[in-house]
Design a protein around this motif. Structure first.
Motif, PDB file in Angstrom:
ATOM      1  N   ALA A 148      78.176  52.577  63.661  1.00 61.95           N
ATOM      2  CA  ALA A 148      78.540  51.253  63.444  1.00 61.95           C
ATOM      3  C   ALA A 148      79.529  50.858  62.282  1.00 61.95           C
ATOM      4  CB  ALA A 148      77.183  50.324  63.316  1.00 61.95           C
ATOM      5  N   THR A 161      86.768  43.621  75.030  1.00 62.59           N
ATOM      6  CA  THR A 161      85.640  43.111  74.261  1.00 62.59           C
ATOM      7  C   THR A 161      85.633  43.528  72.810  1.00 62.59           C
ATOM      8  OG1 THR A 161      84.178  44.733  75.154  1.00 62.59           O
ATOM      9  CG2 THR A 161      84.263  42.717  76.302  1.00 62.59           C
ATOM     10  N   ARG A 162      86.179  44.647  72.500  1.00 60.45           N
ATOM     11  CA  ARG A 162      85.949  45.430  71.332  1.00 60.45           C
ATOM     12  C   ARG A 162      84.412  45.667  71.118  1.00 60.45           C
ATOM     13  NH1 ARG A 162      90.764  45.645  68.797  1.00 60.45           N
ATOM     14  NH2 ARG A 162      89.997  46.535  66.848  1.00 60.45           N
ATOM     15  N   THR A 163      83.941  46.211  71.978  1.00 58.18           N
ATOM     16  CA  THR A 163      82.530  46.580  72.097  1.00 58.18           C
ATOM     17  C   THR A 163      82.662  48.110  72.710  1.00 58.18           C
ATOM     18  OG1 THR A 163      82.038  44.468  72.315  1.00 58.18           O
ATOM     19  CG2 THR A 163      80.364  46.076  72.794  1.00 58.18           C
ATOM     20  N   TYR A 198      73.778  56.200  65.123  1.00 60.96           N
ATOM     21  CA  TYR A 198      74.141  54.772  65.277  1.00 60.96           C
ATOM     22  C   TYR A 198      74.633  54.261  63.760  1.00 60.96           C
ATOM     23  CZ  TYR A 198      73.786  49.790  65.686  1.00 60.96           C
ATOM     24  OH  TYR A 198      74.083  48.341  65.544  1.00 60.96           O
ATOM     25  N   ALA A 226      82.929  51.394  63.396  1.00 55.10           N
ATOM     26  CA  ALA A 226      83.131  50.238  64.086  1.00 55.10           C
ATOM     27  C   ALA A 226      83.471  49.133  63.449  1.00 55.10           C
ATOM     28  CB  ALA A 226      82.160  50.022  65.084  1.00 55.10           C
ATOM     29  N   ALA A 227      82.599  48.534  62.429  1.00 58.94           N
ATOM     30  CA  ALA A 227      82.769  47.396  61.875  1.00 58.94           C
ATOM     31  C   ALA A 227      84.000  47.339  60.845  1.00 58.94           C
ATOM     32  CB  ALA A 227      81.683  47.186  60.765  1.00 58.94           C
ATOM     33  N   ASP A 240      86.570  45.950  63.333  1.00 56.66           N
ATOM     34  CA  ASP A 240      86.213  44.708  64.367  1.00 56.66           C
ATOM     35  C   ASP A 240      85.601  45.143  65.596  1.00 56.66           C
ATOM     36  OD1 ASP A 240      86.842  42.889  62.125  1.00 56.66           O
ATOM     37  OD2 ASP A 240      89.045  42.956  62.899  1.00 56.66           O
ATOM     38  N   PHE A 241      84.865  46.130  65.779  1.00 58.63           N
ATOM     39  CA  PHE A 241      84.158  46.537  67.003  1.00 58.63           C
ATOM     40  C   PHE A 241      82.720  46.416  66.887  1.00 58.63           C
ATOM     41  CE2 PHE A 241      87.807  48.374  69.125  1.00 58.63           C
ATOM     42  CZ  PHE A 241      87.279  48.814  70.321  1.00 58.63           C
ATOM     43  N   GLY A 242      82.189  45.835  67.726  1.00 63.01           N
ATOM     44  CA  GLY A 242      80.613  46.023  67.771  1.00 63.01           C
ATOM     45  C   GLY A 242      80.231  47.370  68.521  1.00 63.01           C
ATOM     46  N   VAL A 243      79.106  47.778  68.344  1.00 60.28           N
ATOM     47  CA  VAL A 243      78.443  48.981  68.798  1.00 60.28           C
ATOM     48  C   VAL A 243      76.972  48.478  69.469  1.00 60.28           C
ATOM     49  CG1 VAL A 243      77.433  51.400  68.809  1.00 60.28           C
ATOM     50  CG2 VAL A 243      79.327  50.584  67.516  1.00 60.28           C
ATOM     51  N   VAL A 244      76.701  48.697  70.992  1.00 57.35           N
ATOM     52  CA  VAL A 244      75.442  48.143  71.478  1.00 57.35           C
ATOM     53  C   VAL A 244      74.735  49.638  71.679  1.00 57.35           C
ATOM     54  CG1 VAL A 244      74.657  47.467  73.642  1.00 57.35           C
ATOM     55  CG2 VAL A 244      76.607  46.358  72.717  1.00 57.35           C
TER      56      VAL A 244
END
Length: 342
Positions: free
Chosen positions: A94, A71-73, A90, A97-98, A101-105
Motif C-alpha cells: 500500500a 482503475t489504478r487499483t 499489505y 501504491a500510494a 496514486d494506486f489503491g490496494v484492495v
C-alpha cells in the motif's frame, strides 16, 4: 455577528500546476502519472512535483481512470487476514501504491490456500492487476481468467501463469536455523511442519532435510500440524509422549507452531531451552511475547509487499522487473541453547 459561512477555496487543478511550473497540462499529466521518463527531463519532472506539493494538488483519480481506461487499483490476495505476516505485506504494498496514486484492495481467499473466487462480478472491469501472497498459482484460476497481470509472492519460481515473482530466500533461512542448532550440538531434532501444502513450506522441509542428512549421528523426525497454537501444542505433546530418547530441539515452520511447542514442553515438566530448544520462523510479534523469547527467522514482509507492488507497476508499464530473492536473517534469542549433557 456574520453567520455566513466562507466557501472553501477552490481545489487546485492540473492547469494551476502547469501554470506555476511553466509547463503544459500534458507535461503535468505525464509527470504525475509517472510516465515522464524519456519524454520530460528529470529537472522539469521534479519542478512539476514540487509545485504540485506546494499547491496541495491531488489528481482526480476517477477522471483519470475513465481517461486512461484503468482503475489504478490492485488486488492483494492472501490466505488469511489473521496472520501478521500478510498484514505487513499489505502495508508495504500500500505504501508503494500510494506513491503512484494506486489503491490496494486486500482480499483473503475464502478457503485459505484453496481456490480464490473472483471478488467482483468481473475482476477485469474493476482491477488493473493482482498480487498474490503465499498461494499456489492454480488457486487463482478465476482471477487469471480475467486476463489480469499476476505477480506472485513467496511462490514456486518454476510455476506458470505469473507475469513476475517476488521470493524470499526461504531455504537459506532454514539452513541458518539448522546450522545454529547443529553448531550448539543438537542431533535429535523434530520438525514441527505446517500441514499447509504450499511452496514455501515444501522448501523449508527440504532445506532442513538436506542440512541434517550428512551430519553424523543426526536424526530428524517430522510431524505436521495446522497453523494454530493449539494444533502445535497437540502435535508436540504427541512427539514428547513417544517412547525413546526425547528430541533436544524442535524446529517449527512458523512462530505460531513454536508457541504451541513451547507450551507442550512446559506441560511435560521440562524447560525451554534447558531441556529442549525450540525455533520459529517469521519473527512475528508473538516471537517476543512468549517466554523465553523465540529464536526465529526474520522475514522482511514489508519489503515483500513493496517489491510486489513495484513489480506490478513495472509489468503494467512494460518495464523489466527486479530480480533476486530477498535475504532473511536468523534472530537468536532465549529459546535455544546447547542440548543437556545427561
Amino acid at each position: 455577528m456574520n453567520s455566513a459561512r466562507q466557501s472553501a477555496p477552490p481545489r487546485p487543478t492540473s492547469r494551476d500546476v502547469a501554470r506555476a511550473a511553466g509547463v503544459s497540462q500534458a507535461t503535468v499529466s505525464l509527470v504525475l502519472g509517472d510516465k515522464w521518463r524519456g519524454r520530460v527531463s528529470a529537472t522539469t519532472a521534479e519542478r512539476v512535483r514540487a509545485h504540485a506539493r506546494d499547491l496541495g494538488y491531488r489528481p482526480n483519480l476517477a477522471a483519470r481512470s475513465l481517461r486512461l481506461g484503468g482503475t489504478r487499483t490492485a488486488l492483494l490476495v492472501v490466505p488469511a487476514l489473521t496472520n501478521e505476516f500478510f498484514a505487513r505485506v499489505y502495508t508495504g504494498a500500500a505504501a508503494v501504491a500510494a506513491e503512484h496514486d494506486f489503491g490496494v484492495v486486500l482480499y483473503p481467499s475464502p478457503d485459505g490456500t484453496g481456490p480464490a473466487r473472483d471478488p467482483f462480478a468481473s475482476a477485469r472491469a474493476a482491477l488493473d492487476g493482482v498480487i498474490a501472497s503465499s498461494m499456489a498459482a492454480d488457486a487463482l484460476g478465476a482471477l487469471r481468467g480475467a486476463d489480469l497481470p499476476l505477480v506472485m509472492l513467496d511462490s514456486d519460481p518454476e510455476g506458470h501463469g505469473a507475469a513476475a515473482r517476488v521470493n524470499l530466500d526461504i531455504a537459506d533461512g532454514m539452513r541458518q536455523v539448522t546450522g545454529h542448532l547443529l553448531g550448539l550440538g543438537h542431533r535429535r531434532i523434530v520438525h514441527l511442519a505446517s500441514a499447509v501444502d504450499t511452496w514455501t513450506f515444501t522448501v523449508r522441509a527440504r532445506a532442513l532435510r538436506e542440512a541434517v542428512r550428512d551430519v553424523p549421528g543426526a536424526v530428524l523426525r517430522t510431524v505436521t500440524a495446522p497453523l494454530d497454537v493449539r494444533a502445535g501444542l497437540d502435535a508436540a505433546e504427541t512427539v514428547l509422549a513417544r517412547p525413546g530418547p526425547l528430541p533436544t530441539a524442535i524446529v517449527c515452520d512458523d512462530d505460531i507452531l513454536a508457541a504451541g511447542a513451547c507450551k507442550a514442553v512446559r506441560r511435560r515438566g521440562l524447560r525451554v531451552p534447558d531441556d529442549i530448544s525450540v525455533t520459529g520462523f517469521d519473527d512475528l510479534a508473538l516471537a517476543t511475547a512468549v517466554e523465553p523469547e523465540l529464536t526465529t527467522v526474520r522475514l522482511p514482509a514489508e519489503q515483500v509487499g513493496e517489491r510486489g507492488m513495484r513489480a506490478l507497476l513495472d509489468v503494467l508499464e512494460g518495464r523489466p522487473t527486479e530480480r533476486g530473492d530477498l535475504p532473511v536473517h536468523l534472530v537468536t534469542r532465549g529459546s535455544t541453547a546447547p542440548p543437556p549433557t545427561a
